[in-house]
Design an enzyme around this catalytic site. Structure first.
Site, short mmCIF file in Angstrom:
data_model
loop_
_atom_site.label_atom_id
_atom_site.label_comp_id
_atom_site.label_asym_id
_atom_site.label_seq_id
_atom_site.Cartn_x
_atom_site.Cartn_y
_atom_site.Cartn_z
CB CYS A 2 39.00 42.28 43.05
SG CYS A 2 40.73 42.55 43.44
NE ARG A 28 33.25 44.40 43.93
CZ ARG A 28 32.71 43.66 44.89
NH1 ARG A 28 31.42 43.78 45.15
NH2 ARG A 28 33.43 42.79 45.56
CD1 TRP A 75 40.68 49.22 45.27
CD2 TRP A 75 41.37 47.84 46.88
NE1 TRP A 75 40.83 49.95 46.42
CE2 TRP A 75 41.25 49.13 47.41
CE3 TRP A 75 41.80 46.79 47.71
CZ2 TRP A 75 41.55 49.42 48.75
CZ3 TRP A 75 42.09 47.08 49.03
CH2 TRP A 75 41.96 48.39 49.54
CG ASN A 101 36.92 39.91 45.44
OD1 ASN A 101 37.81 40.47 46.05
ND2 ASN A 101 35.63 40.08 45.71
N GLY A 102 39.90 38.43 46.46
CA GLY A 102 40.24 37.87 47.77
C GLY A 102 41.75 37.76 47.93
CD GLU A 478 28.26 58.59 57.83
OE1 GLU A 478 29.11 57.87 58.39
OE2 GLU A 478 28.02 58.52 56.61
CE LYS A 482 29.97 59.27 54.05
NZ LYS A 482 29.35 58.00 54.27
CD GLU A 485 33.61 57.98 52.38
OE1 GLU A 485 32.47 58.01 52.84
OE2 GLU A 485 34.15 56.93 52.01
CG HIS A 501 37.60 66.95 78.43
ND1 HIS A 501 37.87 67.09 79.77
CD2 HIS A 501 36.25 67.10 78.29
CE1 HIS A 501 36.74 67.29 80.42
NE2 HIS A 501 35.74 67.32 79.55
CE LYS A 600 28.36 51.39 48.42
NZ LYS A 600 28.09 52.56 49.29
O1 M6R Z 1 28.82 47.45 53.48
P1 M6R Z 1 29.07 47.95 54.87
O2 M6R Z 1 28.01 48.84 55.37
O3 M6R Z 1 29.37 46.83 55.84
O4 M6R Z 1 30.41 48.80 54.75
C1 M6R Z 1 31.08 49.28 55.89
C2 M6R Z 1 32.02 50.42 55.54
O5 M6R Z 1 33.05 49.96 54.72
C3 M6R Z 1 31.28 51.54 54.80
O6 M6R Z 1 30.20 52.00 55.58
C4 M6R Z 1 32.22 52.74 54.54
O7 M6R Z 1 32.66 53.30 55.72
C5 M6R Z 1 31.45 53.76 53.72
N1 M6R Z 1 31.54 53.44 52.33
C6 M6R Z 1 31.91 55.16 53.94
O8 M6R Z 1 31.11 56.07 53.23
#
Ligand code: M6R
Length: 604
Positions: A2, A28, A75, A101-102, A478, A482, A485, A501, A600
């Site tokens: 949120c 976000r 959210w 938010n929370g 990574e 990417k 996602e 393995h 985000k």
């Molecule tokens: O703000 P942060 O770096 O702590 O966020 C951690 C993860 O939520 C963040 O890296 C997430 O995996 C990425 N948005 C993925 O692209």
């Protein structure tokens, strides 16, 4: 997660500025949006499920007029994304409106108590108890500020809350474990979950701390802490450019942020290394900072965890014992206390709940956060802060923050090595020199990449695999993160050696394997793994330094990166994989900047 925004001014522009703020918080992740604008003794609430543009369209013919208001992107956590569950939520009179938010953990118990007192609820949300708690305190005779604090004192959990009360000038707000920052203009104040919400109006920011309760009026604000004592919170100026929060002519924030990496890396490295003198100069981390440190625990989530894994390899090569942990696991079972442990928290936002929990659970001699956000929660939780200086990152998919984290951590690794081992690493000069060249090398990758053609040629594949060794393993994970996602396709990363393995059973002619070559020892073995993949019909795309072994005839495609120090090839290879993921997602028409189900900042 949120997003909250509030605008407290004198001119009747609240609706317009709240909508700007909501647009700027879109990154976000959200599924509904709303605003509440004070109108004399009344509060005008407009909210709906769907996009901010849906809300904007609904307001185009009948927009609330007023100078003070609150806004929210939701959210969903409690109840589906419906108009009724969208924020703001109000009390029975409709004159007290709240955004939150929370998570309010004792929401069930409070709801039952309030219902018994005659309060009527209209949503499934945990948030809705708050306006009713304020209403109840006002009915008991409390003035607004006291009523707001009484309500806050009754809720348990994590929250950033902002309220408007009809007939009362200003916005009341509080935070606990959820970010909240005030932006101060000359005669207008703002309040938001994150700075980009109001960056085009002001760059003067004041971060609130856990337990703070604040009243914000057009001319300023007063803060009281968890004991209701007046406190001063430092106001800082952020050096982010408002332009940085726009798309700048690119189709997507993600592409813009991929292209911004040379600039971001320049900021991360500039002034911090002198390769000729083999020196590193990190503000706040003079020589001797890490005297007495014997081991490093790196804690982070998601992309930042991959930066932590990368750093683990760099530290190990420098003779410093290091281990990367998923912050969520570390928080549940922190290793036993041992003298000499440095916990390095890595977080773009500085607000990730799991990483904050890990730092709180840590039994460490020293905690340091490497973050992109000045004043964020982790900067207050840790003993010291190292900023990565990537500039605001809006796309949910982390791109420039990863490169800048690795570059910043590379400098930090040299500082740690000198303090722990007593000498610079053997190849310090070439490593530091390669760091200063990194922006140019990334620019070459961005300018010359054929990632789009490669992504297009594998559009009908069953799954996508990524392999590498050492830092290349972090890059493989990574690359897979990417890819999955933003394309919603099945993608997985492995160490190259791990394939035979088990995962090799998945390899067919419909599973392209992106293979990272570091330009160092280990590449010969990775080439051996590549041959095993090809023997089973799997197409291979090598992401390889010009220093890698001759790959002619052994791979189907090469995404080349400039020759550089082997410790930094991974940063360049990752840029190629970012571009592959971007173009694969674009080809599929995905929502690249706001992938489904993701947010985000993961603050709960
Ligand atoms: O703000 P942060 O770096 O702590 O966020 C951690 C993860 O939520 C963040 O890296 C997430 O995996 C990425 N948005 C993925 O692209």
């Amino acid at each position: 997660m949120c997003g909250i925004v509030a605008r407290i001014g004198e001119s009747d522009d609240a609706t317009d500025e709240l909508l700007v703020g909501l647009d700027n918080l879109e990154y976000r992740g959200y599924d509904s949006a709303g605003i509440a604008v004070q109108n004399g003794c009344d509060v005008d609430v407009r909210k709906r499920a769907g996009d901010i543009d849906d809300l904007r369209n609904a307001l185009s013919t009948d927009s609330p007029s007023g100078s003070i208001g609150i806004g929210h992107t939701r959210w969903s956590t409690h109840g589906p994304p419906t108009d009724a569950n969208a924020h703001p939520h109000t009390d029975c009179s409709g004159r007290i409106a709240i955004v939150h938010n929370g998570i309010i953990e004792n929401n069930g118990e409070l709801r039952r108590t309030l219902r018994r007192e005659g309060h009527v609820f209209e949503s499934d949300t945990d948030t809705e108890v708050v306006p009713h708690l304020i209403e109840s305190a006002v009915a008991d005779g409390a003035p607004p500020m006291e009523a707001f604090r009484t309500a806050i004192d009754r809720i348990d959990g994590s929250y950033a809350v902002a309220a408007v009360i009809g007939g009362r000038e200003g916005v009341y707000a509080a935070r606990n474990d959820s970010p909240l920052v005030i932006g101060s203009g000359d005669s207008t104040q703002y309040l938001a979950s994150d700075v980009p919400a109001f960056l085009e109006f002001t760059d003067r920011v004041t971060y609130l701390e856990d337990g703070d309760v604040v009243r914000v009026t057009p001319t300023g604000f007063t803060v009281t802490d968890g004991h209701a004592q007046s406190v001063h919170r430092r106001t800082e100026t952020v050096d982010w450019d408002p332009q940085d929060t726009g798309k700048g002519g690119y189709d997507h924030y993600m592409l813009k942020e991929i292209n911004e990496q040379p600039i971001a890396l320049g900021r991360s490295v500039r002034g911090r290394v002198d390769s000729l003198a083999e020196e590193v100069e990190l503000d706040g981390f003079p020589p001797g900072t890490f005297d007495g440190i014997e081991r490093v625990h790196l804690v982070a989530m998601g992309t930042s965890y991959h930066a932590a894994m990368y750093t683990e390899s760099l530290l190990a090569r420098r003779g410093v014992p290091a281990r990367a942990f998923m912050a969520s696991e570390y928080a549940m079972a922190p290793p036993p206390e041992e003298n000499g442990t440095l916990v390095l928290a890595i977080s773009q936002s500085g607000e990730t709940a799991d990483t904050i929990a890990a730092v709180r659970a840590a039994r460490a001699e020293r905690t340091t956060v490497v973050t992109n956000v000045v004043g964020s929660s982790l900067t207050r939780e840790c003993d010291d802060t190292l900023l990565v200086r990537a500039g605001p990152e809006i796309g949910v998919a982390a791109t420039k923050s990863f490169s800048s984290q690795v570059a910043t951590l590379s400098v930090l690794c040299e500082r740690i090595r000198r303090d722990v081992v007593g000498t610079p690493s053997a190849d310090a000069e070439s490593f530091l020199s390669a760091l200063t060249e990194l922006p140019d090398h990334v620019q070459q990758v961005v300018d010359g990449s054929s990632a789009e053609e490669i992504a297009d040629s594998f559009v009908d594949s069953d799954a996508y695999f990524f392999i590498g060794r050492g830092p290349g393993h972090a890059v493989a994970l990574e690359g897979a993160l990417k890819f999955k996602e933003i394309t919603y396709e099945h993608a997985e990363g492995f160490t190259a050696a791990e394939l035979k393995h088990g995962p090799l059973a998945l390899v067919t002619e419909n599973t392209p394997v992106f293979s990272v070559f570091n330009g160092r020892d280990g590449d010969t073995e990775t080439l051996g793994n590549v041959k095993e993949i090809r023997a089973r019909g799997g197409p291979v795309v090598a992401v390889a330094s010009e220093d890698a072994p001759d790959l002619e005839g052994d791979v189907d495609h090469v995404l080349p990166v400039p020759a550089t120090h082997p410790d930094l090839v991974g940063v360049l290879a990752n840029v190629q994989l970012q571009l592959v993921a971007y173009h694969a997602a674009k080809h599929r028409g995905r929502s690249i900047d706001k992938p489904r189900n993701l947010a985000k900042s993961v603050t709960v």
